[in-house]
Design a protein around this motif. Structure first.
Motif: not given
Length: 202
Positions: A13-14, A117-119, A146-148, A164-166
């Motif tokens: 993920s990095d 990104v959260a649309e 993730f919470d944001a 998908s949070l990742p």
């Protein structure tokens, strides 16, 4: 000139750190054409840097080597020392990449990117992101991010299950167009200083 770099990171993920690296190189050396590789699938090697770096350089030869470690409770200077000791015998141009705590701490600066990104780019719900002075000390920056993202999305609980949070985390890095707000953070300043020192040779 084409500058080839390779990023060796703690986890897959990095890879998102390549967006930070690309931005920094472009900011300081817009004259350079840059191509980056993320070192993956290194084969049956150990977890130590002394095992992974030789394999990475064999599979992904480069002009500049970036080596990432999260601090995970260890001082930044100690992580940098570990990286330097492992990289020095193998390459003449290496740059330590050591975000405080974890990579997500560097993704809290662009609220617009998070909302996009959260649309829900034009949403107004408070995201409760910590102030800059806390980005390097927040206990779990991944969970904060993730919470944001969930808050920004405004999605129902059912819709959140399909979010998908990742994947969104990686997109936040890609959609952040300016990482200069990270200046003033000890970990980011250390990266920029190290990179500038190495860029002098190109």
């Amino acid at each position: 000139m084409i500058l080839r770099y390779t990023l060796v990171a703690d986890g897959s993920s990095d890879q998102l750190l390549m967006h930070v690296i690309d931005w920094l190189i472009a900011f300081h050396r817009p004259d350079l054409a840059v191509t980056g590789s993320f070192a993956r699938d290194l084969g049956r090697v150990g977890s130590r840097l002394s095992d992974r770096l030789p394999a990475a350089l064999t599979l992904y030869p480069c002009d500049m080597l970036f080596v990432h470690r999260d601090t995970e409770g260890v001082a930044i200077a100690e992580r940098v020392r570990e990286i330097d000791e492992a990289a020095r015998p193998l390459h003449s141009h290496w740059v330590p990449v050591v975000p405080a705590r974890m990579t997500e701490a560097w993704l809290l600066s662009d609220e617009i990117a998070i909302r996009a990104v959260a649309e829900n780019k034009y949403g107004h719900v408070r995201l409760d992101l910590p102030p800059k002075r806390e980005w390097e000390t927040v206990i779990n920056p991944k969970q904060v991010l993730f919470d944001a993202l969930v808050l920004a999305s405004g999605k129902t609980r059912r819709a959140q299950a399909r979010f998908s949070l990742p994947k969104a985390r990686a997109m936040v890095a890609a959609w952040t167009t300016d990482f200069s707000p990270l200046r003033g953070l000890a970990s980011f300043d250390a990266l920029e200083t190290s990179l500038l020192n190495v860029l002098m040779d190109f």
